[in-house]
Design a protein around this motif. Structure first.
Motif, PDB file in Angstrom:
ATOM      1  N   LYS A   1       6.599 -50.292  13.501  1.00  0.00           N
ATOM      2  CA  LYS A   1       5.262 -49.655  12.431  1.00  0.00           C
ATOM      3  C   LYS A   1       6.343 -49.542  11.328  1.00  0.00           C
ATOM      4  O   LYS A   1       6.283 -49.565  10.168  1.00  0.00           O
ATOM      5  CB  LYS A   1       4.414 -48.573  12.579  1.00  0.00           C
TER       6      LYS A   1
ATOM      7  N   VAL B   1       8.400 -52.385   9.719  1.00  0.00           N
ATOM      8  CA  VAL B   1       7.228 -53.346   9.527  1.00  0.00           C
ATOM      9  C   VAL B   1       7.854 -52.772   7.699  1.00  0.00           C
ATOM     10  O   VAL B   1       7.469 -53.532   6.768  1.00  0.00           O
ATOM     11  CB  VAL B   1       5.987 -53.737   9.999  1.00  0.00           C
ATOM     12  N   LEU B   2       7.027 -51.547   7.125  1.00  0.00           N
ATOM     13  CA  LEU B   2       6.584 -50.540   6.573  1.00  0.00           C
ATOM     14  C   LEU B   2       7.114 -50.839   5.726  1.00  0.00           C
ATOM     15  O   LEU B   2       7.393 -51.338   4.119  1.00  0.00           O
ATOM     16  CB  LEU B   2       5.813 -49.309   6.598  1.00  0.00           C
TER      17      LEU B   2
ATOM     18  N   LYS C   1      -4.105 -54.735   7.515  1.00  0.00           N
ATOM     19  CA  LYS C   1      -4.076 -54.217   8.614  1.00  0.00           C
ATOM     20  C   LYS C   1      -4.533 -54.336  10.078  1.00  0.00           C
ATOM     21  O   LYS C   1      -3.953 -53.722  11.082  1.00  0.00           O
ATOM     22  CB  LYS C   1      -5.421 -52.936   7.979  1.00  0.00           C
TER      23      LYS C   1
ATOM     24  N   THR D   1      -2.130 -57.003  11.577  1.00  0.00           N
ATOM     25  CA  THR D   1      -0.945 -57.101  12.241  1.00  0.00           C
ATOM     26  C   THR D   1      -0.249 -55.703  11.736  1.00  0.00           C
ATOM     27  O   THR D   1       0.356 -55.463  13.179  1.00  0.00           O
ATOM     28  CB  THR D   1       0.115 -57.666  10.687  1.00  0.00           C
ATOM     29  N   LEU D   2      -0.633 -54.434  11.096  1.00  0.00           N
ATOM     30  CA  LEU D   2       0.263 -53.397  11.302  1.00  0.00           C
ATOM     31  C   LEU D   2      -0.345 -52.178  12.256  1.00  0.00           C
ATOM     32  O   LEU D   2       0.269 -51.575  13.204  1.00  0.00           O
ATOM     33  CB  LEU D   2       0.300 -52.434   9.987  1.00  0.00           C
TER      34      LEU D   2
ATOM     35  N   VAL E   1       3.900 -60.235  13.870  1.00  0.00           N
ATOM     36  CA  VAL E   1       4.693 -59.340  13.448  1.00  0.00           C
ATOM     37  C   VAL E   1       5.724 -60.202  12.846  1.00  0.00           C
ATOM     38  O   VAL E   1       6.394 -60.150  11.860  1.00  0.00           O
ATOM     39  CB  VAL E   1       5.090 -58.668  14.776  1.00  0.00           C
TER      40      VAL E   1
END
Length: 581
Positions: free
Chosen positions: A97, A100-101, A121, A123-124, A314
């Motif tokens: 997470k 990715v962020l 949302k 995906t995360l 992802v």
């Protein structure tokens, strides 16, 4: 460059920092699963004692003690295996997470306009959470399903190779047939992932539109987009159930009825003196537990198919190109001009140009206005200045330096944007204006005074410590806009962009804000996107957009004198304003 892997191998690539814990957890799970056969072996030994008529109390107590010890040790190993896998899973989920962020934070800001919040949302959270579930649970089951049956099969081969091979028959039927029947399942999982994204996006829109929905007495059933998304999601879920229920039922029936294979064959071998009574009993006992692991393999296969669609999402995010940062920097205390040199831009390759051959020069420290009908390209132009997207051709420069050659953080420091749609944190008014800067409360108050919001804030019981949002005070559109203006004032960037920054304000506050801005923005290069033309009469330059092109540039008086596009806009605007009054 190393080729990125997909599928289960990609999961373990993402979890590479936790491979030690995962490996230990899987090893403990194997030992734990092996110990689960202990009670069956104890029963086997007791049956041997009974057959040989060698039953004694010490022998019975000894074997009972071994069975209890095996069960206790199995429970302990299972607990430690779960601790290892869950720790690894949660650490991996956290890392993914954050990764990715961090990756998304380097995208052009346009990415967040092109992708609905519900899609991001999904995906995360939903897709990454699937990875956590797989690592925490399925890895242990996978190790048990592969290693333990293999060990037991080798043991049974040494005991009686014919019976060992016979036990493979239900395994092959119980796994091969269901997997063959689930050919559509992978496609359905991809479809389901897409449907989940759409449902989350429409649900988010439904919640956002709640005031309008309540006003017109609409319900969720009458909100067509949400209703359609929910129906598509439900239909896909039903298809997935229909696609998997029959195969799983076949696997369950075949594997649970494995004794129908071993019982007659074992009996036949026993009658021919090719299998001892004790071995015959042992095969019957092992048949009752041996195939549970193989049923887990079918379940894991289904989970891996569902996981695959989430991993694709992802991986798509992680494979997207980030915004390339330049190397040059400009001082935040400077004063800079802005140049659009033959800028052309379209949102989709091969699509219609949103901007075509735009040439604009804005003097340092000048007040400029972008005007034109909706969809003319005004907002697109200022977003390109902030690198929401990169231009298709041409160059945008700040102080003579192309924005693509500026460091990303430096470009952010140089520009402040105030848009119509204001985002506020569920935090105090102080922190909403401060927005992570180290500004003092007095500096925040000065910015709030300039934005004509200080009096309102000080009228609240807790003043600047008042929280906003669900647990605090609600703000009107005009109040939110003035909070956003206070942020921009506090940031003190040399370039300020206002997109209809006073659209929610009444006439009195609009006038106050305009006066405040005239003083506070002195020495800054300012762009105002305006539909209320009277607010930009004193602009140093007015740029008129139409159909993605710049059709006129000049001061208010010059454009009125030209009698062209802006002049007609002004005439229409003044007539409508007088008519409203």
């Amino acid at each position: 460059m190393e080729q990125k892997r997909t599928g289960l191998s990609y999961v373990f690539t993402l979890a590479k920092e936790e491979r030690g814990k995962l490996s230990l957890g899987m090893l403990l799970a194997v030992f734990s699963s092996a110990l689960s056969f202990g009670p069956y072996l104890v029963v086997y030994q007791i049956l041997l004692l009974i057959i040989k008529q060698e039953v004694t109390l010490p022998a019975m107590l000894g074997w009972a003690g071994i069975g209890i010890a095996a069960a206790v040790l199995q429970a302990i190993l299972t607990s430690f295996a779960g601790i290892c896998s869950h720790t690894a899973a949660f650490n991996t989920m956290h890392r993914i997470k954050v990764r990715v962020l961090e990756h998304m934070s380097k995208f052009n800001l346009g990415f967040f306009q092109e992708h609905a919040p519900g899609q991001i949302k999904t995906t995360l959270f939903d897709d990454v959470d699937r990875i956590e579930t797989f690592l925490a649970h399925s890895t242990l089951e996978l190790a048990q399903a592969i290693v333990v049956p293999l060990m037991m099969f080798i043991f049974m081969l040494r005991l009686n190779w014919i019976m060992a091979l016979i036990m493979l028959v239900p395994m092959i039927l119980g796994i091969a047939i269901p997997m063959a029947l689930m050919g559509r399942y992978p496609d359905l999982t991809d479809e389901f992932a897409g449907d989940t994204e759409k449902l989350n996006a429409s649900a988010n829109e439904f919640i956002t539109a709640m005031p309008v929905i309540k006003m017109y007495h609409l319900t969720a059933e009458k909100f067509e987009q949400y209703r359609n998304s929910l129906k598509i999601y439900t239909d896909c879920w039903i298809k997935m159930c229909e696609s998997s229920c029959n195969p799983l039922s076949i696997a369950l029936v075949v594997l649970d009825s494995a004794i129908l294979f071993t019982l007659p064959v074992g009996g036949w071998l026993y009658l021919r003196d090719s299998l001892s009574a004790a071995s015959y009993l042992l095969f019957i006992l092992l048949t009752m537990c041996f195939f549970t692991s193989f049923l887990n393999m079918v379940t894991i296969a289904m989970q891996s198919m569902e996981l695959g669609s989430g991993l694709d999402n992802v991986k798509k995010i992680m494979d997207m190109e980030t915004m390339k940062s330049g190397q040059q920097t400009l001082s935040q205390t400077g004063c800079y001009g802005i140049d659009f040199d033959n800028v052309t831009f379209n949102y989709t390759q091969g699509g219609k140009d949103a901007l075509s051959d735009v040439d604009i020069h804005l003097e340092p420290g000048s007040l400029n206005a972008f005007v034109g009908p909706s969809g003319a390209g005004k907002t697109t132009a200022v977003q390109l200045l902030g690198r929401y997207w990169d231009v298709s051709s041409g160059t945008i420069k700040i102080g003579g330096v192309p924005v693509t050659e500026l460091q990303t953080e430096n470009l952010s420091d140089l520009t402040a944007f105030v848009f119509q749609d204001v985002f506020l944190l569920e935090d105090t008014l102080l922190e909403n204006i401060r927005m992570g800067t180290d500004a003092t409360e007095e500096q925040v108050r000065q910015a709030a005074k300039a934005a004509q919001i200080d009096d309102f804030i000080m009228s609240l019981p807790k003043g600047y410590a008042t929280r906003i949002g669900d647990e605090g005070v609600k703000l009107s559109g005009g109040q939110q806009q003035r909070i956003s203006i206070a942020r921009a004032i506090l940031k003190d960037a040399p370039i300020v962009v206002f997109d209809e920054a006073t659209s929610y304000s009444d006439i009195e506050n609009e006038h106050k804000i305009q006066l405040a801005l005239q003083n506070l923005l002195r020495g800054k290069t300012t762009i105002m996107i305006a539909h209320r033309l009277h607010t930009i009469r004193n602009a140093d330059k007015i740029v008129v957009f139409q159909d993605g092109r710049v059709v006129e540039q000049g001061t208010h008086d010059e454009l009125i004198a030209s009698g062209s596009t802006y002049s007609h806009m002004w005439d229409t605007y003044t007539r409508e304003t007088i008519g409203e009054e």
